[in-house]
Design a protein around this motif. Structure first.
Motif, PDB file in Angstrom:
ATOM      1  N   PRO A   1       0.793  -1.241   0.000  1.00  0.00           N
ATOM      2  CA  PRO A   1       0.000   0.000   0.000  1.00  0.00           C
ATOM      3  C   PRO A   1       0.827   1.294   0.000  1.00  0.00           C
ATOM      4  CG  PRO A   1      -0.923  -1.574   1.550  1.00  0.00           C
ATOM      5  CD  PRO A   1       0.380  -2.157   1.082  1.00  0.00           C
ATOM      6  N   LEU A   2       2.021   1.268   0.551  1.00  0.00           N
ATOM      7  CA  LEU A   2       2.821   2.494   0.611  1.00  0.00           C
ATOM      8  C   LEU A   2       4.214   2.210   0.058  1.00  0.00           C
ATOM      9  CD1 LEU A   2       1.659   3.497   4.184  1.00  0.00           C
ATOM     10  CD2 LEU A   2       1.246   4.865   2.108  1.00  0.00           C
ATOM     11  N   GLU A   3       4.820   3.230  -0.503  1.00  0.00           N
ATOM     12  CA  GLU A   3       6.133   3.044  -1.109  1.00  0.00           C
ATOM     13  C   GLU A   3       7.261   3.512  -0.205  1.00  0.00           C
ATOM     14  OE1 GLU A   3       5.911   4.803  -4.993  1.00  0.00           O
ATOM     15  OE2 GLU A   3       4.611   3.207  -5.749  1.00  0.00           O
ATOM     16  N   HIS A   4       6.914   4.160   0.906  1.00  0.00           N
ATOM     17  CA  HIS A   4       7.947   4.552   1.883  1.00  0.00           C
ATOM     18  C   HIS A   4       7.762   3.679   3.127  1.00  0.00           C
ATOM     19  CE1 HIS A   4       4.400   7.235   2.420  1.00  0.00           C
ATOM     20  NE2 HIS A   4       4.551   6.848   3.670  1.00  0.00           N
TER      21      HIS A   4
ATOM     22  N   LEU B   1      -6.153  -6.822   8.848  1.00  0.00           N
ATOM     23  CA  LEU B   1      -4.748  -6.605   8.510  1.00  0.00           C
ATOM     24  C   LEU B   1      -4.662  -5.501   7.464  1.00  0.00           C
ATOM     25  CD1 LEU B   1      -2.183  -9.426   7.678  1.00  0.00           C
ATOM     26  CD2 LEU B   1      -2.069  -7.182   6.654  1.00  0.00           C
ATOM     27  N   HIS B   2      -3.873  -4.483   7.744  1.00  0.00           N
ATOM     28  CA  HIS B   2      -3.658  -3.430   6.748  1.00  0.00           C
ATOM     29  C   HIS B   2      -2.361  -2.689   7.070  1.00  0.00           C
ATOM     30  CE1 HIS B   2      -4.832  -1.008   3.366  1.00  0.00           C
ATOM     31  NE2 HIS B   2      -6.045  -1.530   3.327  1.00  0.00           N
ATOM     32  N   ALA B   3      -2.077  -1.681   6.271  1.00  0.00           N
ATOM     33  CA  ALA B   3      -0.869  -0.879   6.454  1.00  0.00           C
ATOM     34  C   ALA B   3      -1.200   0.378   7.247  1.00  0.00           C
ATOM     35  CB  ALA B   3      -0.304  -0.502   5.093  1.00  0.00           C
TER      36      ALA B   3
ATOM     37  N   ALA C   1      -8.735   5.754  -0.092  1.00  0.00           N
ATOM     38  CA  ALA C   1      -8.095   5.923  -1.393  1.00  0.00           C
ATOM     39  C   ALA C   1      -8.927   6.863  -2.254  1.00  0.00           C
ATOM     40  CB  ALA C   1      -7.954   4.576  -2.088  1.00  0.00           C
ATOM     41  N   VAL C   2      -8.288   7.548  -3.138  1.00  0.00           N
ATOM     42  CA  VAL C   2      -9.015   8.443  -4.033  1.00  0.00           C
ATOM     43  C   VAL C   2      -9.915   7.613  -4.948  1.00  0.00           C
ATOM     44  CG1 VAL C   2      -8.785  10.142  -5.879  1.00  0.00           C
ATOM     45  CG2 VAL C   2      -7.178  10.151  -3.942  1.00  0.00           C
TER      46      VAL C   2
ATOM     47  N   GLY D   1     -12.362  -2.737  -3.591  1.00  0.00           N
ATOM     48  CA  GLY D   1     -12.448  -3.585  -2.410  1.00  0.00           C
ATOM     49  C   GLY D   1     -11.543  -3.077  -1.304  1.00  0.00           C
ATOM     50  N   ILE D   2     -10.757  -3.952  -0.736  1.00  0.00           N
ATOM     51  CA  ILE D   2      -9.928  -3.613   0.415  1.00  0.00           C
ATOM     52  C   ILE D   2      -8.982  -2.460   0.084  1.00  0.00           C
ATOM     53  CG2 ILE D   2      -8.068  -5.282  -0.074  1.00  0.00           C
ATOM     54  CD1 ILE D   2      -9.544  -4.517   3.404  1.00  0.00           C
ATOM     55  N   ARG D   3      -8.653  -2.284  -1.193  1.00  0.00           N
ATOM     56  CA  ARG D   3      -7.730  -1.209  -1.576  1.00  0.00           C
ATOM     57  C   ARG D   3      -8.418   0.154  -1.642  1.00  0.00           C
ATOM     58  NH1 ARG D   3      -2.099  -3.087  -3.449  1.00  0.00           N
ATOM     59  NH2 ARG D   3      -1.819  -0.935  -2.855  1.00  0.00           N
ATOM     60  N   ASP D   4      -9.742   0.156  -1.376  1.00  0.00           N
ATOM     61  CA  ASP D   4     -10.389   1.459  -1.177  1.00  0.00           C
ATOM     62  C   ASP D   4      -9.874   2.100   0.107  1.00  0.00           C
ATOM     63  OD1 ASP D   4     -11.788   1.071  -3.468  1.00  0.00           O
ATOM     64  OD2 ASP D   4     -13.789   1.120  -2.553  1.00  0.00           O
ATOM     65  N   ILE D   5      -9.377   1.255   1.010  1.00  0.00           N
ATOM     66  CA  ILE D   5      -8.652   1.781   2.169  1.00  0.00           C
ATOM     67  C   ILE D   5      -7.208   1.937   1.711  1.00  0.00           C
ATOM     68  CG2 ILE D   5      -7.891   1.323   4.532  1.00  0.00           C
ATOM     69  CD1 ILE D   5     -10.389  -0.387   4.916  1.00  0.00           C
ATOM     70  N   ALA D   6      -6.759   3.159   1.516  1.00  0.00           N
ATOM     71  CA  ALA D   6      -5.377   3.367   1.047  1.00  0.00           C
ATOM     72  C   ALA D   6      -4.422   2.825   2.092  1.00  0.00           C
ATOM     73  CB  ALA D   6      -5.117   4.845   0.814  1.00  0.00           C
ATOM     74  N   CYS D   7      -4.718   3.149   3.349  1.00  0.00           N
ATOM     75  CA  CYS D   7      -3.945   2.665   4.493  1.00  0.00           C
ATOM     76  C   CYS D   7      -4.624   3.232   5.732  1.00  0.00           C
ATOM     77  CB  CYS D   7      -2.489   3.133   4.408  1.00  0.00           C
ATOM     78  SG  CYS D   7      -2.323   4.929   4.464  1.00  0.00           S
ATOM     79  N   PHE D   8      -4.047   2.988   6.877  1.00  0.00           N
ATOM     80  CA  PHE D   8      -4.479   3.654   8.101  1.00  0.00           C
ATOM     81  C   PHE D   8      -3.445   4.727   8.435  1.00  0.00           C
ATOM     82  CE2 PHE D   8      -7.082  -0.021   8.210  1.00  0.00           C
ATOM     83  CZ  PHE D   8      -8.176   0.269   9.020  1.00  0.00           C
ATOM     84  N   GLU D   9      -3.874   5.680   9.286  1.00  0.00           N
ATOM     85  CA  GLU D   9      -2.926   6.683   9.766  1.00  0.00           C
ATOM     86  C   GLU D   9      -3.218   6.921  11.240  1.00  0.00           C
ATOM     87  OE1 GLU D   9      -3.939   9.734   7.007  1.00  0.00           O
ATOM     88  OE2 GLU D   9      -5.643  10.454   8.171  1.00  0.00           O
ATOM     89  N   PRO D  10      -2.193   7.338  11.987  1.00  0.00           N
ATOM     90  CA  PRO D  10      -2.434   7.564  13.417  1.00  0.00           C
ATOM     91  C   PRO D  10      -3.518   8.611  13.607  1.00  0.00           C
ATOM     92  CG  PRO D  10      -0.075   7.555  12.934  1.00  0.00           C
ATOM     93  CD  PRO D  10      -0.783   7.543  11.619  1.00  0.00           C
TER      94      PRO D  10
END
Lengths: 345, 384, 318
Positions: C89-92, C109-111, C128-129, C134-143
């Protein structure tokens, strides 16, 4: 039902990368001969063949067919294949002998893990709808499991390092071998916090072969067969979140089905240090049980052969009259587990 | 010491279609499992172990999908074994499940096989050309067509025999509510007018690409007590290399030896007279006469005569593929188990519109790879 | 070791955009995600699982009761990903986490977009924009905690998502066997090198790491002429994904003179309907400057015009 014994075992050198072909079958050619010679059998004497491998290691459909050429499977052979660690092929072969249809079987597993990026390839085992599209790799997922246990106080990084130190010192012939203390290992950096490199298995190309026979036939073939007292396996749910990840209920259930009391030796297919701790508890192994004298998968983890190799290692190492437990695993985070109890003769 | 008797207690299959976009892979398997359990009058909880078969993982892009499908096939907490023997895998799945009963391991075993071809493209997956090779591969049709040509040359069979098989199987498929292709009006002329895909194989002589699943519940003697069952009289599997000098690719020795072992184990000396119905893996129409010979139903070079004489139709001497066979539905990994299940349905009298009257003994057959993996079983209405 | 002894390798990339039909339960999950809502499924034991499993992880029964859960939750475990791999999901650098969403009983489970985390940390969904994956509609989580106003604004009725596309791209290093490598290097010099099996004395081209019938490596090198016969063939008229030769073309088994096994190649130089079993053919090589370690150095085989081989001479090669 018919008793079955392990007659011989051979394995290819565990190496980081072979020069061999993508599917790795040439690792099989010499060890097929070694295993057959060890049993005093020719390939025509084998009643049933069964293998374990994965197309995704080689990135090609039907990659296991190449192994049929390596066997020299003509005249035609009575054969089957599992898309799993070859320990499950051994299970299939064990059942086949118990049906009374055949009295010998040869089981093999092989894989060239180095052909692709193994930890990424293994993400393809996860739920294809809600997990795999994120490509969580095998090391990261293991890290999640390790931390669950760390947070719950079930094990510490020190415990994990001790497993690694013992394993790495166990076998001078293993792919990974070093004399090192847990403290020294803990000084090394994280690979993926909470895992350090020593908590993870190496990438290994390898292969293994086991020859089975009815207990009666086995005694004619070798002076020291290892009799299979029992074998069972179980799978757990595919829902990672719903699983009991800091225990291994499937291992415990398989062990209960077989009966594992009194073993003095165990070869555990625990690719990560915390998984050895977890499996020892699931199998209720006390300190008197020697674990992974071979070094185990932490020192050489030939995919699709490592579980079979645990059975072969246990069979070769168990002294006469004593019992050994061999364990194999398949799938993400010990999803599927097999327990085999052997007795030396 | 002796092997336990084993019997089929129930079978189930999905409606096979080009694209089953209404279900997930799990839903597809479960549709077949639920039907098989209902047919057997059992629940998931009654099952002791599950064997799952499917063809290459590249078809669905899931590595060892049985792991992700553990809940869908009701395997959680139980033994689950994944079989993969190329195109013969569906048959091998049945045989391995039978073995678990024969060996006394389990009383009730569920065999499941599936393929969801619409997730990708089988032609692509089977034609990936690795470096250094000549990229002439063209899927299964491209692989088998030259060997069909060899058969025609060797046997002297007239060119229309392939079309006869296609017409028969598609018409049979029209009697099968689960079949993917149902073409009651197909004719010899329409088949012969269809496009030549891989000369000498025509479009209408080619299996479809299907999504589908099949499930079979097997049980031991005790589990079968008091029920209709298809008793397993014999199973056989044989393998040989894909290519070697002097290999007979038309009438492979592995198939001949598997069949010989099957008949021997079942006590059959004249298969054509003693077997009532055959479900044979025929993905391209010419494989019917080829496998009739390979299985020993006729002498070498004579199989096409049985087909041409109409003896493989329902009502003929040896009805072959009354279900419509692989030519009517081809969820690859499930196709072999479908043959095994249809054979069981025949001897249980549960084949509905495509029932062969008085079927007491039936053979299910599957092959795979480059005609190098063979698996078969013989089932009967009577205990062996 | 001479260079000659190192087996040849080349990259093999396989990629396909798999189309996953979701079935009723996962369709509701994916459709809700496209509308910025998260659904779980209530299991037989009352636990709410996210993502919603189609079948109960304990009993295997189909689960149909879906309940909405929050889009924020608590980290129950995490693992650092300092060097993200392709497709993640993230490149960094980020962390993988089990996130127990508020209202759920089992974690997802996610990033999480954070280089390190702590168990117990509160995180929220970063949408996600693009929607409908599906699950990739969640780009990731953030604090952080859920921001009710923002989330309300984002939530919307979405079109049904009954299908997702999952690209699978994997890279391998394909390696030829030492025997095949010798043969390939021979091809680079315009030579056809087979080997004889010491046990059955058959000549194999390409040579094998193990003779398929004897299981021993083929050994003695045999140079073969670039001519032979067509044993059998088919005419490929069908186009397909990934095809590298435009149809129609003749795929034929070519048995070189002196070889005991045929290999597949292309026959050109006459209309497809004039290709015959037993027809004599010779290699048409590409220009030398295009040669590499591949059988593709031979562009195709073409008829020589010699009389056909009698059927009896090649019948055992069919």
């Amino acid at each position: 039902m018919t008793d079955v014994s392990i007659v011989s075992f051979a394995q290819a050198p565990n190496v980081r990368a072979t020069h061999g072909t993508t599917n790795g079958v040439e690792m099989l050619v010499p060890i097929l001969r070694e295993a057959l010679d060890g049993a005093g059998l020719a390939k025509q004497d084998i009643g049933f063949w069964c293998s374990g491998s994965s197309d995704y290691l080689a990135g090609r459909a039907f990659s296991f067919i190449a192994a049929v050429d390596a066997i020299g499977a003509f005249p035609p052979i009575h054969e089957s294949h599992v898309e799993a660690d070859a320990a499950w092929a051994l299970y299939e072969a064990w059942v086949k002998i118990r049906t009374g249809e055949v009295d010998t079987a040869l089981v093999y597993g092989f894989g060239k893990s180095s052909a692709g990026v193994l930890r990424r390839v293994l993400a393809m085992q996860l739920d294809p709808y809600s997990v795999a599209p994120l490509w969580p790799d095998a090391v990261s997922v293991a890290g999640l499991q390790a931390r669950l246990g760390l947070d719950q106080g079930l094990w510490t990084e020190q415990d994990m390092a001790e497993v690694a130190a013992r394993s790495r010192g166990a076998n001078p012939n293993a792919q990974v071998h070093e004399r090192v203390t847990a403290e020294e290992l803990l000084d090394r950096p994280y690979l993926a916090d909470p895992l350090r490199r020593h908590d993870c298995p190496p990438v290994t190309d390898g292969a293994a072969v086991v020859v089975l026979a009815t207990a009666e036939r086995a005694r004619e073939l070798t002076p020291n067969p290892a009799r299979i007292i029992g074998m069972a396996h179980r799978v757990e749910s595919a829902q990672l979140g719903a699983r009991e990840l800091t225990a291994s209920p499937s291992t415990a259930a398989a062990a209960a089905a077989v009966g594992t009391d009194g073993a003095t030796l165990a070869e555990l297919h625990a690719p990560f240090t915390h998984q050895e701790i977890l499996l020892r508890r699931a199998l209720r192994l006390g300190d008197e049980v020697t674990v992974n004298p071979s070094g185990g998968p932490l020192c050489g983890n030939p995919m699709f052969a490592a579980g079979l190799a645990r059975i072969g290692e246990a069979a070769t190492r168990v002294p006469p009259g004593e019992r050994a437990i061999a364990h194999a695993t398949s799938g993400p985070l010990l999803q599927q587990n097999l327990v085999c109890v052997l007795e030396g003769e | 010491m002796g092997r336990e008797r084993a019997a089929v207690l129930g079978v189930g299959q999905t409606h096979h279609r080009a694209r089953r976009t209404d279900v997930s892979m799990g839903g597809l398997c479960r549709e077949a499992v639920d039907r098989a359990l209902a047919d057997a009058g059992l629940d998931l909880a009654d099952i002791d172990a599950v064997v799952l078969g499917k063809a290459p993982d590249l078809f669905e892009g899931v590595m060892m999908p049985e792991l992700a499908l553990a809940d869908a096939v009701g395997a959680a907490g139980k033994p689950l074994l994944r079989v993969h023997t190329a195109g013969s895998v569906g048959g091998s799945t049945g045989n391995v499940a039978a073995s678990l009963v024969h060996g006394g391991e389990h009383a009730r075993v569920l065999a499941v096989a599936f393929e969801k071809q619409s997730e990708s493209n089988a032609m692509w997956a089977l034609s990936i050309s690795p470096p250094f090779h000549m990229p002439v591969g063209a899927g299964a049709g491209g692989y088998f067509a030259p060997h069909v040509r060899s058969y025609i040359r060797r046997s002297g069979a007239p060119e229309h025999v392939g079309a006869i098989v296609a017409v028969k199987d598609r018409r049979n498929g029209a009697r099968n509510p689960y079949a993917h292709l149902r073409q009651p009006d197909i004719t010899l002329e329409s088949v012969r007018a269809s496009a030549m895909l891989w000369d000498p194989i025509r479009y209408d002589e080619t299996c479809p690409s299907s999504d589908g699943a099949c499930a079979v519940v097997l049980g031991d003697e005790r589990a079968a007590r008091g029920r209709d069952a298809a008793w397993i009289h014999a199973t056989a599997m044989r393998t040989e290399p894909t290519t070697f000098a002097g290999r007979d690719q038309v009438n492979p020795r592995a198939g001949r030896e598997a069949a010989a072992a099957l008949w021997r184990a079942a006590g059959i000396t004249d298969p054509l007279s003693e077997v009532d119905v055959a479900e044979i893996y025929v993905p391209f129409s010419w494989f019917e006469p080829m496998w009739l010979e390979n299985l020993g139903f006729t002498a070498e070079g004579q199989g096409w005569k049985l087909t041409e004489a109409g003896e493989t139709e329902i009502g003929g001497r040896l009805p072959v593929n009354p279900s419509g066979g692989v030519l009517s539905s081809n969820p690859i990994g499930a196709s072999g188990l479908l043959r095994f299940a249809e054979a069981a349905m025949q001897v249980m009298g549960r084949a509905g519109e495509h029932q062969v009257d008085g079927a007491r003994r039936a053979v299910g057959h599957a092959y795979g790879g480059g005609s190098q993996y063979f698996s078969m079983w013989l089932v009967g209405a009577e205990k062996p | 070791m001479t260079v000659d002894q190192v087996p040849l390798s080349a990259p093999l990339d396989i990629g396909f955009d798999y189309t996953r039909s979701l079935g009723p339960t996962l369709t509701r999950f994916a459709t809700a995600l496209a509308g910025r809502r998260v659904l779980g499924a209530r299991g037989g034991d009352g636990r709410v699982h996210v993502p919603p499993p189609e079948y109960d992880p304990v009993t295997g029964k189909a689960l149909t009761e879906l309940v909405e859960v929050a889009s924020s939750g608590t980290v129950t475990s995490w693992c650092a990903q300092p060097e993200p791999l392709a497709g993640q999901p993230l490149e960094h650098p980020f962390c993988w986490a089990f996130v127990l969403l508020d209202g759920a009983d089992t974690p997802l489970l996610h990033a999480v977009d954070a280089p390190v985390l702590r168990t117990g940390a509160r995180v929220r969904i970063r949408w996600a924009v693009e929607r409908g994956n599906g699950i990739r509609d969640i780009a990731c989580f953030e604090p952080g905690e859920e921001e009710p106003a923002a989330q309300d604004g984002a939530a919307a009725e979405a079109d049904e998502v009954a299908m997702i596309t999952t690209p699978v791209h994997l890279s391998y290093m394909h390696t030829a066997s030492p025997e095949e490598s010798r043969y390939l290097r021979g091809l680079a010099e315009g030579r056809l090198l087979g080997q004889r099996c010491p046990a059955c004395e058959k000549v194999y081209i390409p040579p094998r790491g193990a003779c398929p019938t004897d299981g021993v490596p083929t050994e003695t090198e045999v140079e073969l002429p670039d001519r032979g016969i067509v044993t059998t063939f088919c005419v490929v008229n069908v186009p397909f994904l990934g095809q590298r030769i435009p149809p129609p073309y003749v795929a034929a088994y070519i048995l070189l003179d002196g070889a005991d096994i045929a290999f597949l190649h292309l026959v050109l130089g006459c209309p497809p309907d004039q290709v015959r079993m037993g027809m004599r053919v010779e290699a048409a090589w590409r220009p030398r400057e295009q040669w590499g370690t591949t059988l593709e150095n031979i562009d195709h085989f073409r008829p020589t015009g010699e009389p056909d081989a009698p059927y009896e001479t090649y019948a055992r090669h069919l």
